[in-house]
Design a protein around this motif. Structure first.
Motif, PDB file in Angstrom:
ATOM      1  N   HIS A 270       0.838  -1.210   0.000  1.00  0.00           N
ATOM      2  CA  HIS A 270       0.000   0.000   0.000  1.00  0.00           C
ATOM      3  C   HIS A 270       0.872   1.258   0.000  1.00  0.00           C
ATOM      4  CE1 HIS A 270      -4.246  -1.331   0.465  1.00  0.00           C
ATOM      5  NE2 HIS A 270      -3.675  -2.465   0.858  1.00  0.00           N
ATOM      6  N   ALA A 271       1.928   1.250   0.802  1.00  0.00           N
ATOM      7  CA  ALA A 271       2.805   2.415   0.856  1.00  0.00           C
ATOM      8  C   ALA A 271       3.521   2.633  -0.473  1.00  0.00           C
ATOM      9  CB  ALA A 271       3.824   2.251   1.981  1.00  0.00           C
ATOM     10  N   MET A 272       3.942   1.541  -1.118  1.00  0.00           N
ATOM     11  CA  MET A 272       4.621   1.680  -2.406  1.00  0.00           C
ATOM     12  C   MET A 272       3.647   2.109  -3.502  1.00  0.00           C
ATOM     13  SD  MET A 272       7.804   1.392  -1.941  1.00  0.00           S
ATOM     14  CE  MET A 272       8.363   1.338  -3.657  1.00  0.00           C
ATOM     15  N   ALA A 273       2.392   1.709  -3.386  1.00  0.00           N
ATOM     16  CA  ALA A 273       1.384   2.169  -4.352  1.00  0.00           C
ATOM     17  C   ALA A 273       1.195   3.687  -4.228  1.00  0.00           C
ATOM     18  CB  ALA A 273       0.070   1.441  -4.135  1.00  0.00           C
ATOM     19  N   ASP A 274       1.136   4.181  -2.995  1.00  0.00           N
ATOM     20  CA  ASP A 274       1.032   5.628  -2.782  1.00  0.00           C
ATOM     21  C   ASP A 274       2.254   6.340  -3.357  1.00  0.00           C
ATOM     22  OD1 ASP A 274      -1.377   5.288  -1.483  1.00  0.00           O
ATOM     23  OD2 ASP A 274      -0.511   5.399   0.537  1.00  0.00           O
ATOM     24  N   TYR A 275       3.430   5.750  -3.134  1.00  0.00           N
ATOM     25  CA  TYR A 275       4.668   6.330  -3.654  1.00  0.00           C
ATOM     26  C   TYR A 275       4.647   6.350  -5.186  1.00  0.00           C
ATOM     27  CZ  TYR A 275       9.687   6.694  -4.718  1.00  0.00           C
ATOM     28  OH  TYR A 275      10.906   7.071  -5.224  1.00  0.00           O
ATOM     29  N   ALA A 276       4.193   5.258  -5.791  1.00  0.00           N
ATOM     30  CA  ALA A 276       4.125   5.193  -7.251  1.00  0.00           C
ATOM     31  C   ALA A 276       3.174   6.247  -7.813  1.00  0.00           C
ATOM     32  CB  ALA A 276       3.697   3.797  -7.690  1.00  0.00           C
ATOM     33  N   ASP A 277       2.078   6.481  -7.115  1.00  0.00           N
ATOM     34  CA  ASP A 277       1.135   7.517  -7.562  1.00  0.00           C
ATOM     35  C   ASP A 277       1.789   8.895  -7.533  1.00  0.00           C
ATOM     36  OD1 ASP A 277      -0.885   5.688  -7.982  1.00  0.00           O
ATOM     37  OD2 ASP A 277      -1.818   5.980  -6.016  1.00  0.00           O
ATOM     38  N   ARG A 278       2.543   9.183  -6.474  1.00  0.00           N
ATOM     39  CA  ARG A 278       3.223  10.472  -6.394  1.00  0.00           C
ATOM     40  C   ARG A 278       4.287  10.606  -7.477  1.00  0.00           C
ATOM     41  NH1 ARG A 278       3.358   9.053  -0.940  1.00  0.00           N
ATOM     42  NH2 ARG A 278       5.632   8.837  -0.952  1.00  0.00           N
ATOM     43  N   GLU A 279       5.032   9.536  -7.675  1.00  0.00           N
ATOM     44  CA  GLU A 279       6.095   9.569  -8.673  1.00  0.00           C
ATOM     45  C   GLU A 279       5.552   9.659 -10.096  1.00  0.00           C
ATOM     46  OE1 GLU A 279       9.596   9.470  -8.708  1.00  0.00           O
ATOM     47  OE2 GLU A 279       9.333  10.195  -6.659  1.00  0.00           O
ATOM     48  N   ALA A 280       4.389   9.087 -10.331  1.00  0.00           N
ATOM     49  CA  ALA A 280       3.789   9.145 -11.667  1.00  0.00           C
ATOM     50  C   ALA A 280       3.551  10.592 -12.079  1.00  0.00           C
ATOM     51  CB  ALA A 280       2.484   8.358 -11.699  1.00  0.00           C
ATOM     52  N   GLY A 281       3.225  11.429 -11.106  1.00  0.00           N
ATOM     53  CA  GLY A 281       3.007  12.845 -11.390  1.00  0.00           C
ATOM     54  C   GLY A 281       4.276  13.557 -11.829  1.00  0.00           C
ATOM     55  N   ALA A 327      -0.853  -7.676  -7.785  1.00  0.00           N
ATOM     56  CA  ALA A 327       0.228  -8.549  -7.336  1.00  0.00           C
ATOM     57  C   ALA A 327      -0.014  -9.002  -5.897  1.00  0.00           C
ATOM     58  CB  ALA A 327       1.559  -7.825  -7.449  1.00  0.00           C
ATOM     59  N   LEU A 328      -0.448  -8.086  -5.046  1.00  0.00           N
ATOM     60  CA  LEU A 328      -0.749  -8.438  -3.656  1.00  0.00           C
ATOM     61  C   LEU A 328      -1.879  -9.459  -3.587  1.00  0.00           C
ATOM     62  CD1 LEU A 328      -0.312  -7.959  -0.627  1.00  0.00           C
ATOM     63  CD2 LEU A 328      -1.930  -6.050  -0.784  1.00  0.00           C
ATOM     64  N   GLU A 329      -2.880  -9.298  -4.418  1.00  0.00           N
ATOM     65  CA  GLU A 329      -3.999 -10.240  -4.443  1.00  0.00           C
ATOM     66  C   GLU A 329      -3.529 -11.635  -4.831  1.00  0.00           C
ATOM     67  OE1 GLU A 329      -7.753 -11.914  -4.202  1.00  0.00           O
ATOM     68  OE2 GLU A 329      -6.921 -10.057  -3.366  1.00  0.00           O
ATOM     69  N   ALA A 330      -2.523 -11.721  -5.694  1.00  0.00           N
ATOM     70  CA  ALA A 330      -2.002 -13.030  -6.108  1.00  0.00           C
ATOM     71  C   ALA A 330      -1.420 -13.790  -4.929  1.00  0.00           C
ATOM     72  CB  ALA A 330      -0.932 -12.842  -7.180  1.00  0.00           C
ATOM     73  N   VAL A 331      -0.937 -13.071  -3.929  1.00  0.00           N
ATOM     74  CA  VAL A 331      -0.405 -13.703  -2.721  1.00  0.00           C
ATOM     75  C   VAL A 331      -1.507 -13.913  -1.692  1.00  0.00           C
ATOM     76  CG1 VAL A 331       1.223 -13.436  -0.813  1.00  0.00           C
ATOM     77  CG2 VAL A 331       1.889 -12.728  -3.110  1.00  0.00           C
ATOM     78  N   ASN A 332      -2.391 -12.940  -1.551  1.00  0.00           N
ATOM     79  CA  ASN A 332      -3.450 -13.041  -0.544  1.00  0.00           C
ATOM     80  C   ASN A 332      -4.447 -14.137  -0.856  1.00  0.00           C
ATOM     81  OD1 ASN A 332      -2.479 -11.035   1.094  1.00  0.00           O
ATOM     82  ND2 ASN A 332      -3.752  -9.418   0.221  1.00  0.00           N
ATOM     83  N   ARG A 333      -4.695 -14.374  -2.151  1.00  0.00           N
ATOM     84  CA  ARG A 333      -5.714 -15.358  -2.538  1.00  0.00           C
ATOM     85  C   ARG A 333      -5.406 -16.746  -1.976  1.00  0.00           C
ATOM     86  NH1 ARG A 333      -5.057 -15.158  -7.663  1.00  0.00           N
ATOM     87  NH2 ARG A 333      -6.017 -13.113  -7.875  1.00  0.00           N
ATOM     88  N   PRO A 334      -4.214 -17.305  -2.225  1.00  0.00           N
ATOM     89  CA  PRO A 334      -3.930 -18.641  -1.644  1.00  0.00           C
ATOM     90  C   PRO A 334      -3.856 -18.620  -0.114  1.00  0.00           C
ATOM     91  CG  PRO A 334      -1.993 -17.761  -2.796  1.00  0.00           C
ATOM     92  CD  PRO A 334      -3.158 -16.874  -3.145  1.00  0.00           C
ATOM     93  N   ARG A 335      -3.427 -17.496   0.462  1.00  0.00           N
ATOM     94  CA  ARG A 335      -3.388 -17.442   1.922  1.00  0.00           C
ATOM     95  C   ARG A 335      -4.798 -17.467   2.514  1.00  0.00           C
ATOM     96  NH1 ARG A 335       0.369 -12.225   2.518  1.00  0.00           N
ATOM     97  NH2 ARG A 335       0.243 -12.532   4.766  1.00  0.00           N
ATOM     98  N   LEU A 336      -5.704 -16.753   1.877  1.00  0.00           N
ATOM     99  CA  LEU A 336      -7.095 -16.773   2.352  1.00  0.00           C
ATOM    100  C   LEU A 336      -7.728 -18.146   2.149  1.00  0.00           C
ATOM    101  CD1 LEU A 336      -8.293 -13.288   1.022  1.00  0.00           C
ATOM    102  CD2 LEU A 336      -7.931 -13.964   3.420  1.00  0.00           C
ATOM    103  N   ALA A 337      -7.372 -18.792   1.036  1.00  0.00           N
ATOM    104  CA  ALA A 337      -7.909 -20.124   0.762  1.00  0.00           C
ATOM    105  C   ALA A 337      -7.444 -21.115   1.831  1.00  0.00           C
ATOM    106  CB  ALA A 337      -7.469 -20.586  -0.620  1.00  0.00           C
TER     107      ALA A 337
END
Length: 340
Positions: A270-281, A327-337
Motif C-alpha cells: 500500500h505504501a509503495m502504491a502511494d509512492y508510485a502515484d506520487r512519482e507518476a506525477g 500482485a498483492l492479491e495473487a499472494v493473498n488469494r492462496p493465503r485466504l484459501a
C-alpha cells in the motif's frame, strides 16, 4: 507517511550497525525508498556515482533523494582529489549523511577510470583523496575497500592501506572480505570465487579500534550477520537484501533493539502504491519502481504470479499502482484459501 530520521553523526554511527550495500543499477532512489519502509534504522547507500558525473554532469539528477531515506550515504567513485572535493561539497549541500569513497569495485570500466579496487595499490593517493573530501564537509567521510587485490599480501598491504586511511582522518572503513582479482576474473566472478576471509577483517578491526570497521561480503542471512557482530562494528548486506527485501523488516528488532512489530507485506504494498502515484506525477514509469519489489513475496504461495505481475504488467503502457494491488492479491488469494 514516513518521517525523515535524524542524520547527525551519532545517528549515522549507530546506523552503521547494519547497512545495505551500494549496488550499481539497483540501489537507486526508488529501491532506497522501499528499503526505508522496511527498516527505519539501517544505513542506506546510493549506487556508486563518479565524481566527474556530479561535477561535470547533471548534479541535481545524480544527487536527488527523498529526505525519508535518511540516513543515506552517497558513494563516490574517483581518484582526483580536487574533483572529489567538489563532488563532496555538492553532496554535503544536497544533505547526504555520509560520503563514501569506492575502493572496491573490480570492473574493467572502473579500472580504466582509475578508481575502484585498483586504488588499493595506491594508498597514498587514496589518503590524499580522503583528506580533500574531509576538507570539503563536516559529514563523515568513509572508504569501502577489499582486503587486497591480485597478488598482494593481505596482511601487510591491507594494514598499510588502512593506516594511510587513518592518518588521512577517515571516519570508518567498510571491508569486503575478499580479494579483488583485477586480471582474469569478471566482476561477477569477483563476488564469489576469491575466498572469504572474515578473520582478516576481524584482525583489522581489533588493530584499528576505536575506528569503526564494518564487514561486507558473503553474508546471506541475518543470523550469519549477527554472528559477525561479535567481531566487527557493523555488517553490510547486498544481494541478499535486494533479492529478499522482507528480511530487512527484521533488522530493526535484531540489530537495533526495536520493539515495534515488523511491517507487513500488505502495508508495504500500500505504501509503495502511494509512492508510485506520487512519482507518476513527476513522469516516473511504474516499472522503474516495481522492478525493486519482485522479491517481496519470496517464499509465499503465489510468489511466482506476484513476480510475473510486477515484472510484466508494470511495463505495459499506462500501468499504474493498480498493478501492485493485483500482485498483492495473487499472494493473498492462496493465503485466504488456506485460512478458509
Amino acid at each position: 507517511m514516513l518521517q525523515s530520521p535524524r542524520n547527525d553523526a551519532d545517528a549515522v554511527k549507530r546506523a552503521r550497525r547494519f547497512s545495505v550495500a551500494p549496488m550499481m543499477d539497483w540501489t537507486d532512489r526508488h529501491c532506497r525508498y522501499l528499503h526505508r519502509l522496511l527498516t527505519r534504522e539501517a544505513l542506506l547507500f546510493t549506487e556508486m556515482v563518479t565524481s566527474a558525473a556530479i561535477v561535470h554532469g547533471d548534479a541535481q539528477r545524480h544527487l536527488r533523494f527523498d529526505p525519508v531515506e535518511q540516513p543515506v550515504a552517497l558513494q563516490l567513485g574517483g581518484s582526483d582529489p580536487a574533483e572529489l572535493a567538489k563532488a563532496t561539497r555538492l553532496a554535503h549541500d544536497a544533505g547526504y549523511a555520509e560520503i563514501n569513497l569506492n575502493v572496491g569495485c573490480p570492473s574493467d570500466r572502473v579500472q580504466s577510470g582509475r578508481f575502484g579496487a585498483c586504488l588499493m595499490a595506491e594508498p597514498d593517493l587514496v589518503a590524499e583523496c580522503v583528506r580533500a573530501m574531509r576538507d570539503a564537509t563536516d559529514r563523515p567521510v568513509t572508504v569501502k575497500c577489499r582486503i587486497g587485490i591480485d597478488d598482494q599480501d593481505t596482511e601487510q598491504s591491507l594494514d598499510r592501506f588502512a593506516d594511510a586511511m587513518v592518518t588521512a582522518g577517515v571516519d570508518a572503513l567498510y571491508v569486503h572480505a575478499r580479494k579483488a582479482w583485477l586480471k582474469g576474473l569478471s566482476p561477477k566472478e569477483n563476488r564469489t570465487i576469491p575466498p572469504l576471509d572474515y578473520d582478516r577483517v576481524h584482525r583489522l578491526r581489533a588493530r584499528l579500534t576505536p575506528l569503526p570497521v564494518m564487514l561486507n561480503g558473503g553474508l546471506e542471512t541475518l543470523e550469519a550477520a549477527q554472528v559477525e557482530m561479535a567481531h566487527v562494528d557493523g555488517v553490510m548486506l547486498g544481494r541478499a537484501a535486494y533479492h529478499t527485501p522482507m528480511l530487512l523488516a527484521e533488522v530493526d528488532r535484531r540489530f537495533f533493539g526495536a520493539t515495534a512489530e515488523p511491517v507487513t507485506l500488505e502495508s508495504i504494498m500500500h505504501a509503495m502504491a502511494d509512492y508510485a502515484d506520487r512519482e507518476a506525477g513527476q513522469g516516473t514509469r511504474l516499472n522503474n519502481i516495481a522492478r525493486h519489489m519482485l522479491g517481496l513475496a519470496n517464499g509465499l504461495p503465489g510468489a511466482r504470479q506476484f513476480r510475473q505481475i510486477l515484472s510484466v504488467d508494470a511495463c505495459r503502457p499506462g500501468a499504474d499502482s493498480a498493478v501492485m494491488f493485483r500482485a498483492l492479491e495473487a499472494v493473498n488469494r492462496p493465503r485466504l484459501a488456506e485460512a478458509g
